[in-house]
Design an enzyme around this catalytic site. Sequence first.
Site, short mmCIF file in Angstrom:
data_model
loop_
_atom_site.label_atom_id
_atom_site.label_comp_id
_atom_site.label_asym_id
_atom_site.label_seq_id
_atom_site.Cartn_x
_atom_site.Cartn_y
_atom_site.Cartn_z
N GLU A 265 27.84 -8.77 2.31
CA GLU A 265 28.07 -7.38 2.71
C GLU A 265 27.14 -6.46 1.92
O GLU A 265 27.39 -6.11 0.78
CB GLU A 265 29.53 -7.02 2.45
N GLY A 266 26.03 -6.11 2.57
CA GLY A 266 24.97 -5.36 1.89
C GLY A 266 25.45 -4.10 1.21
O GLY A 266 25.03 -3.78 0.09
N THR B 100 23.46 -12.31 -0.88
CA THR B 100 23.70 -12.31 0.56
C THR B 100 25.13 -11.88 0.82
O THR B 100 26.00 -12.06 -0.03
CB THR B 100 23.46 -13.73 1.15
N THR C 133 21.39 -13.56 5.96
CA THR C 133 20.21 -13.46 5.11
C THR C 133 19.77 -14.79 4.50
O THR C 133 20.60 -15.65 4.26
CB THR C 133 20.59 -12.48 3.98
N ARG D 130 18.83 1.37 9.47
CA ARG D 130 19.72 0.95 8.38
C ARG D 130 18.94 0.04 7.43
O ARG D 130 18.21 -0.83 7.85
CB ARG D 130 20.92 0.19 8.95
N ILE D 131 19.09 0.29 6.14
CA ILE D 131 18.47 -0.56 5.13
C ILE D 131 19.59 -1.20 4.32
O ILE D 131 20.51 -0.52 3.86
CB ILE D 131 17.52 0.25 4.23
N GLY D 132 19.53 -2.52 4.19
CA GLY D 132 20.57 -3.24 3.47
C GLY D 132 20.18 -3.51 2.03
O GLY D 132 19.28 -2.87 1.47
N ASP D 133 20.84 -4.49 1.42
CA ASP D 133 20.57 -4.80 0.01
C ASP D 133 19.33 -5.67 -0.17
O ASP D 133 18.70 -5.63 -1.23
CB ASP D 133 21.77 -5.54 -0.59
#
Length: 327
Positions: free
Chosen positions: A249-250, A247, A197, A225-228
């Site tokens: 591990e979401g 940035t 990221t 999938r949606i991350g942070d």
Amino acid sequence: MGGWAIAVHGGAGVDPNLPPERQEQAKQLLTRVLNLGISALRSDASALDVVELVVRELETDPLFNSGRGAALTEKGTAELEASIMDGYKRRCGAVSGVTTVKNPISLARLVMEKSPHSYLAFNGAEDFARQQGVEIVENEYFITPENVGMLKLAKEANTILFDYRVPLQNGYDNCGVEVENPLQMNGLPISVYAPETVGCVVVDSEGRCAAATSTGGLMNKKCGRIGDSPLIGAGTYACKVCGVSCTGEGEAIIRGTLAREVAAVMEYKGLGLEEAVEYVMEHRLDGGKAGLIAVSSSGEVAYGFNSNAMFRACATQDGFMEVGIWE
């Protein structure tokens, strides 16, 4: 202290065997976008304009994982996400599942400024992009030969390629060496280095903070999938006291509401920026690996990471400047 400050990241966690020339390329890119941000700040650009400008530049360069050169889904496509937040007015905009928008960060800003909403995703985000007339590209534009190769590796290992080199569960690492005690994500094994990221945080000379984050997510991630990164309070947050971009591990960043926690401990515990970053990195990740960059309204800059490295660059008005990768 006062004055402007800026920080940029290109992901937390770096392959320890990353070739020196790739390290140099990363440092050159970070230095270039940092200088771009500094020039804009010296010309009295607002914090919000500067974070968008810097992240757009990072999305256009394929080196890190956002825009062109983004990590690929299990189907070999790019699904991009980004968010931006104006701390001065606590306004925000975010997008997910974008597949044809050249600069997702600019679409996120348009969601904030030109829509009644804070977050648009998938077809709705794509429709809005066309209504707003942003630059549209084919999905192939985002895909690089290098990432096609990484996706193949991930599929062979039946895992998600993450942003630093770790062994596979109860088996062998990517050099064929037998290993134990693997790192897991939500209980599933993850392995090997992939670019990560990007983000930027800025406080301008008026003391206004802003933050922006953009990503392609994880290599071989499930479609949808949606991350942070697009989640306000998790990967991105800005308010009157600070701006933060995360940035790593979401899934762990989401559980720890990492970006918001930095602001919260500043607001409610009265910690300074540096202390707040240290506190959050120590107490809110529950074993997850991540990093973050932050600025305060008083012109300070700070960063923290518990992975082996984080691509980063920062500068303040009083002449401090740093570009680094390792501890």
